[in-house]
Design an enzyme around this catalytic site. Structure first.
Site, PDB file in Angstrom:
ATOM      1  N   GLY B  53      -4.470  -4.622  -2.851  1.00 18.05           N
ATOM      2  CA  GLY B  53      -3.081  -4.577  -2.583  1.00 18.05           C
ATOM      3  C   GLY B  53      -1.983  -4.766  -3.340  1.00 18.05           C
ATOM      4  N   GLY B  55       1.654  -6.244  -4.929  1.00 17.96           N
ATOM      5  CA  GLY B  55       1.905  -7.777  -5.127  1.00 17.96           C
ATOM      6  C   GLY B  55       1.508  -8.514  -6.336  1.00 17.96           C
ATOM      7  N   HIS B  56       0.264  -7.948  -7.167  1.00 19.77           N
ATOM      8  CA  HIS B  56      -0.382  -8.313  -8.248  1.00 19.77           C
ATOM      9  C   HIS B  56      -0.039  -7.588  -9.446  1.00 19.77           C
ATOM     10  CE1 HIS B  56      -2.689 -10.172  -4.872  1.00 19.77           C
ATOM     11  NE2 HIS B  56      -3.220  -9.091  -4.485  1.00 19.77           N
ATOM     12  N   LYS B 104     -12.311  -5.655  -6.356  1.00 22.61           N
ATOM     13  CA  LYS B 104     -12.245  -7.248  -6.324  1.00 22.61           C
ATOM     14  C   LYS B 104     -12.822  -7.801  -5.349  1.00 22.61           C
ATOM     15  CE  LYS B 104      -7.649  -7.806  -6.709  1.00 22.61           C
ATOM     16  NZ  LYS B 104      -7.300  -6.297  -6.527  1.00 22.61           N
ATOM     17  N   ASP B 109     -11.271  -4.506   0.816  1.00 25.36           N
ATOM     18  CA  ASP B 109     -11.314  -3.752  -0.395  1.00 25.36           C
ATOM     19  C   ASP B 109     -12.770  -3.187  -0.543  1.00 25.36           C
ATOM     20  OD1 ASP B 109      -9.212  -5.588  -0.913  1.00 25.36           O
ATOM     21  OD2 ASP B 109      -8.727  -4.313  -2.689  1.00 25.36           O
ATOM     22  N   HIS B 218      -3.696 -14.389  -2.856  1.00 27.07           N
ATOM     23  CA  HIS B 218      -2.791 -14.079  -1.669  1.00 27.07           C
ATOM     24  C   HIS B 218      -2.406 -15.262  -0.967  1.00 27.07           C
ATOM     25  CE1 HIS B 218      -6.298 -11.189  -2.092  1.00 27.07           C
ATOM     26  NE2 HIS B 218      -5.232 -10.289  -2.312  1.00 27.07           N
TER      27      HIS B 218
END
Lengths: 330, 330
Positions: B53, B55-56, B104, B109, B218
């Site tokens: 995702g 945002g990391h 991950k 995922d 998250h």
């Protein structure tokens, strides 16, 4: 206020312990509060010294190393270092070719670096100074007579550092540092304020729909408060401010800088708009940095800095650098 | 909510435009949402693909380049990329020596990368996978069966990437990636939550005196909520959690990672305590990173990851790398 600190009184010392533990390429004099590159002083090389209040990391300590600064001295958070630190740093990096002080234009920093330079001269160390004042937002501000020094400090430190590494004399390094400053302009925008630990609350308040245009790196007021809007529009307002000051053209070096609390994701979104803006104006970002380089604690927002390059500046920008915050070529 | 975005619906696309504009060493396929190193595919070299995702950042796109990933595919914010992206990325980096998927451990995922691997096999691309599950905080969590994958992902990408660069075969690169994961442990702490743009508010609430120990990237709940306290104590709680899982000893690689909203100043304060803790246990941080590498939007807090090194792992960690987020040796 929640901060990852041990005590408000030991922030700088505790930070320096962490810097020393993390970076064996540096030598940290914790008592005197100076960060040196491990191999300072380098005989025959101009020494570069900068410093300023803590809270802007990686500026300045993160830019100490090969091809950039020889030493940096941090003051308390958002507070100028004292002349004693600057003198200690200058002595520690003087390899007989003199020392360049890189000073951001804030009243406290300017006065203290001036005093340090005089006292260094008394002790036989040749010092030249360059004043960085790239922020087009306001003419005078809370802590400044004249324009504030912000993101271009990184450009000056990198490019003058690369020239000093070639063995160039002090006058030439100082002249080039001045040229980099003159060719650079910056403008910042805040979505929220940072929190100075000793104060315990944000330095200013912005509502859920407000932004501050032209913000300073200590949360000093900018030009105006405005309504929050799309990244595209905000980026254009920042670039317009720069372009109105000096029309953008040719090859440029661009720093899209996070203020400390903004996700990298958002910085890339803003950078896309900055690159598009430059293209519209017939300018090109031939070198770029996107990330947190000149921060303001946990402020949310960004600043953009643009340096109009020459072939010489591009070559020196590309020269190898090895610091905690900036590294390439080795 | 104030975010530097154009629209909640275009975040990933707009980010990719920024990445493409900022990094000419990368080739960004915006339509298919894949970030490649410019010279992919490399004939005879195992291709490394990761994704997850958005945002990391800088994970994963910021770790694409020489000596690390060959491609990365971002999903929507905190959402797995889809199998089509993974297949496209795998095809684009396959130079005949096969492809390693670095995954991950989050349910979405894992399922999507499994499906992608099967479909790649149908098309004649040899795929091996490594699952990263370094977070000792909880056994299962909101999006995970088993431990979550966090900071060690960077270790796996860097070290496996260095081995792949030597021309090592797929089975060997996969074995080493697995070894790095097995030798690594992480633990995270949040002071405040990040805000997912589509949700418009922080993913959880912490009062002015609370912290969350064992937080996920998250915002998934950790082990427990606790009282905010000195950085020294918080660092020890995190290190205790790691040391209780696998006793620390010998040479270690340490990542003191900011979650996105924490000033670098504070990360150094925490790092000083981590280094002291390791020394107490008779371990040494021989390699270290301090900064924002595996973030969670604008969350305030940190994670610490420790990999117990071998001579081989140290040598591969030191090998040259040239990516937007990690660079040395060239």
């Amino acid at each position: 206020m929640k901060k990852l600190i041990n005590s408000v009184d030991t922030i700088v010392t505790d930070t320096l312990h962490g810097v020393a533990a993390a970076h064996p390429s540096l030598r940290v004099d914790i008592e005197n509060r100076v960060i040196y590159r491990r191999d300072a002083p380098r005989q025959g090389k101009v020494g570069l010294v900068s410093g300023g209040g803590a809270g802007h990391e990686p500026l300045h300590g993160g830019f100490v190393g090969y091809g950039m600064l020889d030493a940096a001295c941090p003051g308390e958070v958002f507070t100028s270092p004292v002349p004693d630190q600057m003198i200690e740093a200058s002595k520690g990096v003087d390899g007989g070719a003199g020392v360049l002080h890189i000073v951001k234009n804030y009243t406290g920093d300017v006065l203290n670096f001036e005093m340090a330079a005089e006292l260094c001269a008394d002790e036989g160390i040749e010092v030249a100074s360059v004043l960085v004042n790239d922020d087009v937002a306001v003419q005078d501000s809370l802590y400044t007579a004249g324009r504030r020094g912000t993101g271009a400090t990184l450009f000056v430190e990198k490019i003058a550092g690369a020239l000093a590494e070639t063995g160039a004399p002090l006058a030439e390094v100082a002249r080039l540092a001045q040229e980099v400053n003159e060719r650079s302009r910056s403008f910042g925008v805040a979505l929220s304020a940072g929190t100075v630990p000793a104060a315990g609350k944000p330095t200013f308040d912005l509502s859920d729909t407000e932004i501050e245009l032209g913000i300073g790196i200590h949360g000093e007021p900018g030009r105006t408060r405005s309504t929050h809007r799309e990244a595209r529009e905000i980026a254009r307002l920042a670039m317009d401010a720069i372009n109105d000051d000096v029309p953008l053209s040719g090859d440029t070096l661009v720093l899209l800088n996070g203020m400390g609390g903004t996700p990298l994701l958002e910085l890339y979104i803003v950078y896309a708009e900055v690159a598009a803006y430059l293209e519209e104006k017939g300018a090109t970002a031939v070198r770029r940095l996107v990330g947190n380089y000149v921060t303001s604690l946990d402020m949310q927002g960004f600043s953009v800095s643009v340096c109009r390059l020459t072939d010489e500046l591009t070559r020196l920008w590309d020269a190898p650098v090895e610091t905690p915050g900036l590294r390439w070529g080795r």
